[in-house]
Design a protein around this motif. Structure first.
Motif, PDB file in Angstrom:
ATOM      1  N   GLU A 126       6.109 -62.678  18.342  1.00 37.04           N
ATOM      2  CA  GLU A 126       4.705 -62.195  18.665  1.00 37.04           C
ATOM      3  C   GLU A 126       4.163 -61.131  17.565  1.00 37.04           C
TER       4      GLU A 126
ATOM      5  N   LEU B  39       3.723 -63.007  14.580  1.00 40.07           N
ATOM      6  CA  LEU B  39       2.467 -63.726  14.325  1.00 40.07           C
ATOM      7  C   LEU B  39       1.243 -62.760  14.222  1.00 40.07           C
ATOM      8  N   ALA B  40       1.321 -61.641  14.717  1.00 38.70           N
ATOM      9  CA  ALA B  40      -0.036 -60.843  14.696  1.00 38.70           C
ATOM     10  C   ALA B  40       0.295 -60.228  13.044  1.00 38.70           C
TER      11      ALA B  40
ATOM     12  N   ALA C 145       0.839 -61.695  10.625  1.00 35.06           N
ATOM     13  CA  ALA C 145       0.698 -63.067   9.754  1.00 35.06           C
ATOM     14  C   ALA C 145      -0.713 -63.191   9.933  1.00 35.06           C
ATOM     15  N   SER C 146      -1.427 -62.977  11.096  1.00 41.10           N
ATOM     16  CA  SER C 146      -2.860 -63.362  11.400  1.00 41.10           C
ATOM     17  C   SER C 146      -3.862 -62.062  10.772  1.00 41.10           C
ATOM     18  N   GLY C 147      -3.212 -61.043  10.246  1.00 46.14           N
ATOM     19  CA  GLY C 147      -3.999 -60.209   9.591  1.00 46.14           C
ATOM     20  C   GLY C 147      -3.795 -58.624  10.065  1.00 46.14           C
ATOM     21  N   ILE C 148      -3.000 -58.446  11.153  1.00 46.81           N
ATOM     22  CA  ILE C 148      -3.041 -57.284  11.946  1.00 46.81           C
ATOM     23  C   ILE C 148      -1.918 -56.275  11.057  1.00 46.81           C
ATOM     24  N   ARG C 149      -2.380 -55.447  10.215  1.00 46.51           N
ATOM     25  CA  ARG C 149      -1.465 -54.722   9.482  1.00 46.51           C
ATOM     26  C   ARG C 149      -1.489 -53.291   9.534  1.00 46.51           C
TER      27      ARG C 149
ATOM     28  N   GLY D  23      -8.102 -53.964  14.992  1.00 45.98           N
ATOM     29  CA  GLY D  23      -6.938 -54.575  14.326  1.00 45.98           C
ATOM     30  C   GLY D  23      -5.651 -54.016  14.117  1.00 45.98           C
TER      31      GLY D  23
END
Length: 256
Positions: A16, A19-20, A22-26, A64
Protein backbone atom coordinates in the motif's frame (compact mmCIF):
# COMPACT_ATOMS: atom_id res chain seq x y z
CA UNK A 1 -11.35 3.34 11.58
CA UNK A 2 -10.01 6.17 13.73
CA UNK A 3 -9.89 9.40 11.75
CA UNK A 4 -6.46 9.76 10.15
CA UNK A 5 -5.50 6.08 10.37
CA UNK A 6 -5.46 5.85 6.58
CA UNK A 7 -2.58 8.37 6.57
CA UNK A 8 -0.41 6.49 9.09
CA UNK A 9 2.52 4.71 7.48
CA UNK A 10 2.74 2.13 10.28
CA UNK A 11 -0.87 0.98 9.73
CA UNK A 12 -0.35 0.41 6.00
CA UNK A 13 1.06 -2.63 4.25
CA UNK A 14 4.30 -2.33 2.29
CA UNK A 15 2.44 -2.75 -0.99
CA UNK A 16 0.00 0.00 0.00
CA UNK A 17 2.91 2.35 0.71
CA UNK A 18 4.48 1.51 -2.65
CA UNK A 19 1.17 2.19 -4.39
CA UNK A 20 0.77 5.52 -2.59
CA UNK A 21 4.26 6.64 -3.64
CA UNK A 22 3.66 5.50 -7.22
CA UNK A 23 0.41 7.47 -7.27
CA UNK A 24 2.29 10.68 -6.43
CA UNK A 25 2.27 10.89 -2.65
CA UNK A 26 5.86 11.95 -2.03
CA UNK A 27 5.47 13.98 1.20
CA UNK A 28 5.71 12.53 4.69
CA UNK A 29 5.35 14.17 8.11
CA UNK A 30 7.47 13.15 11.13
CA UNK A 31 6.04 14.24 14.51
CA UNK A 32 8.34 14.42 17.53
CA UNK A 33 7.37 14.46 21.19
CA UNK A 34 8.80 13.81 24.63
CA UNK A 35 8.20 11.69 27.71
CA UNK A 36 8.84 14.10 30.57
CA UNK A 37 7.28 15.53 33.70
CA UNK A 38 4.37 17.95 33.32
CA UNK A 39 3.73 18.96 36.91
CA UNK A 40 1.51 17.07 39.38
CA UNK A 41 -1.58 17.17 37.17
CA UNK A 42 -0.50 15.89 33.74
CA UNK A 43 1.03 12.60 32.54
CA UNK A 44 4.51 12.32 31.10
CA UNK A 45 3.00 11.53 27.69
CA UNK A 46 1.66 15.04 27.00
CA UNK A 47 4.07 16.05 24.23
CA UNK A 48 3.98 12.64 22.53
CA UNK A 49 0.16 12.57 22.63
CA UNK A 50 -0.04 16.13 21.31
CA UNK A 51 2.42 15.39 18.49
CA UNK A 52 0.51 12.27 17.49
CA UNK A 53 -2.72 14.25 17.10
CA UNK A 54 -1.11 17.25 15.41
CA UNK A 55 0.59 14.93 12.93
CA UNK A 56 -2.73 13.94 11.40
CA UNK A 57 -3.82 17.57 11.10
CA UNK A 58 -0.52 18.62 9.55
CA UNK A 59 -0.55 15.74 7.03
CA UNK A 60 -4.09 16.67 6.03
CA UNK A 61 -3.24 20.36 5.96
CA UNK A 62 -0.25 20.11 3.63
CA UNK A 63 -2.12 17.63 1.45
CA UNK A 64 -0.85 14.60 -0.46
CA UNK A 65 1.11 13.41 2.58
CA UNK A 66 1.49 10.37 4.79
CA UNK A 67 2.34 10.33 8.49
CA UNK A 68 5.40 8.57 9.91
CA UNK A 69 5.36 7.03 13.41
CA UNK A 70 5.83 9.64 16.13
CA UNK A 71 9.29 9.84 17.72
CA UNK A 72 7.82 9.79 21.22
CA UNK A 73 10.94 10.38 23.33
CA UNK A 74 12.93 13.57 22.87
CA UNK A 75 15.59 15.82 24.38
CA UNK A 76 14.45 16.45 27.95
CA UNK A 77 17.63 16.60 30.02
CA UNK A 78 16.39 19.82 31.67
CA UNK A 79 13.53 17.79 33.18
CA UNK A 80 15.61 14.94 34.60
CA UNK A 81 15.37 16.26 38.16
CA UNK A 82 11.75 15.08 38.05
CA UNK A 83 11.19 11.29 38.31
CA UNK A 84 9.98 9.43 35.24
CA UNK A 85 11.46 11.75 32.63
CA UNK A 86 13.29 9.93 29.83
CA UNK A 87 15.72 11.94 27.74
CA UNK A 88 17.70 11.36 24.57
CA UNK A 89 21.07 13.00 24.03
CA UNK A 90 21.04 15.51 21.19
CA UNK A 91 23.22 13.28 19.01
CA UNK A 92 20.96 10.26 19.69
CA UNK A 93 17.91 12.29 18.68
CA UNK A 94 19.73 13.42 15.55
CA UNK A 95 20.66 9.86 14.58
CA UNK A 96 17.05 8.74 15.01
CA UNK A 97 15.84 11.59 12.81
CA UNK A 98 18.55 10.85 10.26
CA UNK A 99 17.66 7.15 10.14
CA UNK A 100 13.98 8.02 9.68
CA UNK A 101 14.81 10.41 6.85
CA UNK A 102 17.28 8.19 5.01
CA UNK A 103 14.86 5.25 5.18
CA UNK A 104 11.96 7.32 3.87
CA UNK A 105 14.04 8.93 1.11
CA UNK A 106 15.16 5.50 -0.03
CA UNK A 107 11.54 4.51 -0.65
CA UNK A 108 10.86 7.54 -2.83
CA UNK A 109 9.61 10.27 -0.49
CA UNK A 110 10.85 13.61 -1.76
CA UNK A 111 9.61 15.98 0.95
CA UNK A 112 10.09 15.25 4.65
CA UNK A 113 8.46 17.61 7.17
CA UNK A 114 9.54 17.43 10.82
CA UNK A 115 7.87 19.15 13.75
CA UNK A 116 7.91 18.75 17.51
CA UNK A 117 5.20 19.24 20.13
CA UNK A 118 8.03 19.51 22.68
CA UNK A 119 9.66 22.92 22.43
CA UNK A 120 12.81 21.49 24.04
CA UNK A 121 13.43 19.62 20.77
CA UNK A 122 13.55 22.85 18.77
CA UNK A 123 17.22 23.76 19.40
CA UNK A 124 18.60 20.32 18.44
CA UNK A 125 16.25 20.17 15.44
CA UNK A 126 17.50 23.54 14.19
CA UNK A 127 21.12 22.49 14.72
CA UNK A 128 20.80 19.16 12.93
CA UNK A 129 18.77 20.39 9.94
CA UNK A 130 21.76 21.25 7.69
CA UNK A 131 23.29 17.83 8.40
CA UNK A 132 20.00 16.03 7.72
CA UNK A 133 19.73 17.83 4.40
CA UNK A 134 23.28 16.95 3.40
CA UNK A 135 22.58 13.28 4.14
CA UNK A 136 19.64 13.18 1.73
CA UNK A 137 19.75 12.47 -2.00
CA UNK A 138 19.29 15.53 -4.18
CA UNK A 139 15.71 14.43 -4.89
CA UNK A 140 14.66 14.74 -1.22
CA UNK A 141 14.28 17.92 0.85
CA UNK A 142 13.89 18.05 4.64
CA UNK A 143 12.15 20.90 6.47
CA UNK A 144 11.63 21.44 10.20
CA UNK A 145 9.61 23.88 12.29
CA UNK A 146 11.78 25.40 15.05
CA UNK A 147 10.24 28.75 16.00
CA UNK A 148 9.52 28.52 19.73
CA UNK A 149 8.46 32.16 20.04
CA UNK A 150 5.83 31.80 17.31
CA UNK A 151 4.51 28.65 19.03
CA UNK A 152 4.11 30.38 22.43
CA UNK A 153 2.61 33.52 20.90
CA UNK A 154 0.11 31.38 19.00
CA UNK A 155 -0.84 29.65 22.25
CA UNK A 156 -1.35 32.99 23.97
CA UNK A 157 -3.54 34.26 21.12
CA UNK A 158 -5.53 31.03 21.02
CA UNK A 159 -6.16 31.05 24.78
CA UNK A 160 -7.35 34.66 24.64
CA UNK A 161 -9.59 33.99 21.63
CA UNK A 162 -11.19 31.05 23.45
CA UNK A 163 -11.95 33.11 26.56
CA UNK A 164 -8.98 32.14 28.75
CA UNK A 165 -6.30 34.26 30.39
CA UNK A 166 -3.18 34.47 28.18
CA UNK A 167 -1.06 35.49 31.20
CA UNK A 168 -1.39 31.85 32.33
CA UNK A 169 0.50 30.64 29.26
CA UNK A 170 4.08 29.89 30.19
CA UNK A 171 4.87 27.03 27.85
CA UNK A 172 4.84 23.97 30.09
CA UNK A 173 1.91 22.29 31.89
CA UNK A 174 0.11 25.63 31.71
CA UNK A 175 -3.43 26.59 30.67
CA UNK A 176 -2.66 25.78 27.03
CA UNK A 177 -1.09 22.33 27.47
CA UNK A 178 -3.58 21.33 30.14
CA UNK A 179 -6.46 22.40 27.90
CA UNK A 180 -4.98 20.40 25.02
CA UNK A 181 -5.02 17.29 27.20
CA UNK A 182 -8.56 18.02 28.39
CA UNK A 183 -9.57 17.89 24.73
CA UNK A 184 -7.47 14.87 23.73
CA UNK A 185 -7.39 12.71 26.87
CA UNK A 186 -9.46 14.23 29.71
CA UNK A 187 -9.24 11.01 31.71
CA UNK A 188 -5.49 11.55 32.10
CA UNK A 189 -5.74 15.02 33.67
CA UNK A 190 -5.61 15.20 37.50
CA UNK A 191 -7.71 18.36 37.86
CA UNK A 192 -7.52 18.24 41.68
CA UNK A 193 -3.76 18.70 41.47
CA UNK A 194 -3.73 22.05 39.65
CA UNK A 195 -1.20 24.53 40.96
CA UNK A 196 0.46 27.59 39.50
CA UNK A 197 4.09 27.51 38.49
CA UNK A 198 6.50 30.17 37.30
CA UNK A 199 4.37 32.93 35.72
CA UNK A 200 5.38 34.96 32.69
CA UNK A 201 7.55 33.99 29.74
CA UNK A 202 11.15 33.23 30.64
CA UNK A 203 13.80 35.88 29.97
CA UNK A 204 16.93 34.99 28.04
CA UNK A 205 18.78 34.76 31.34
CA UNK A 206 16.13 32.41 32.75
CA UNK A 207 16.36 30.25 29.65
CA UNK A 208 20.14 30.00 29.94
CA UNK A 209 19.75 29.05 33.62
CA UNK A 210 17.16 26.41 32.72
CA UNK A 211 19.32 24.84 29.99
CA UNK A 212 22.33 24.81 32.31
CA UNK A 213 20.78 23.76 35.64
CA UNK A 214 17.43 22.28 34.63
CA UNK A 215 13.82 23.43 34.81
CA UNK A 216 13.75 23.02 38.59
CA UNK A 217 16.12 26.00 38.80
CA UNK A 218 13.37 28.31 37.51
CA UNK A 219 10.25 26.41 38.64
CA UNK A 220 10.23 24.19 41.72
CA UNK A 221 7.06 22.32 40.68
CA UNK A 222 8.06 21.96 37.02
CA UNK A 223 5.29 24.22 35.70
CA UNK A 224 5.73 27.30 33.55
CA UNK A 225 2.41 29.13 33.68
CA UNK A 226 -0.83 28.18 35.41
CA UNK A 227 -3.34 25.41 34.51
CA UNK A 228 -6.25 27.07 36.33
CA UNK A 229 -9.09 27.91 33.94
CA UNK A 230 -8.19 25.18 31.46
CA UNK A 231 -10.95 23.70 29.31
CA UNK A 232 -11.42 21.36 26.37
CA UNK A 233 -12.73 24.30 24.34
CA UNK A 234 -9.50 26.23 24.88
CA UNK A 235 -7.53 23.08 24.07
CA UNK A 236 -9.32 22.50 20.79
CA UNK A 237 -8.64 26.09 19.74
CA UNK A 238 -4.96 25.77 20.69
CA UNK A 239 -4.66 22.59 18.63
CA UNK A 240 -6.31 24.16 15.59
CA UNK A 241 -4.16 27.29 15.75
CA UNK A 242 -0.89 25.37 16.21
CA UNK A 243 -1.79 23.00 13.36
CA UNK A 244 -2.38 26.01 11.09
CA UNK A 245 0.96 27.53 12.21
CA UNK A 246 2.80 24.30 11.39
CA UNK A 247 1.13 23.86 8.01
CA UNK A 248 1.93 27.45 7.02
CA UNK A 249 5.52 27.21 8.23
CA UNK A 250 6.34 23.81 6.77
CA UNK A 251 4.69 24.64 3.45
CA UNK A 252 7.42 27.23 2.85
CA UNK A 253 9.95 24.43 2.52
CA UNK A 254 12.39 26.00 4.99
CA UNK A 255 12.63 26.10 8.82
CA UNK A 256 10.62 28.92 10.38
Amino acid sequence: MIDGDHLRLEFMTSSEVALAIASGIRTIVIPCGAVEQHGPHLPLSVDADHAEHLGVLVAKGVGGALLAPTIRVGCSSHHLAFPGTISLRDDTFEMICRDYCTSLARHGFERILIFSAHVGNFPPLAAMLPRLRSAMPASCHVSAFTDARAWLETWRDAVAEAGGEPVKVGGHADIAETSVMLDLHPERVRTRNYEAGRLGLLSQGDLELMWRDGLSAVSANGILGDPDGSSATIGRHCIERIAALLVAGLSHGDPV
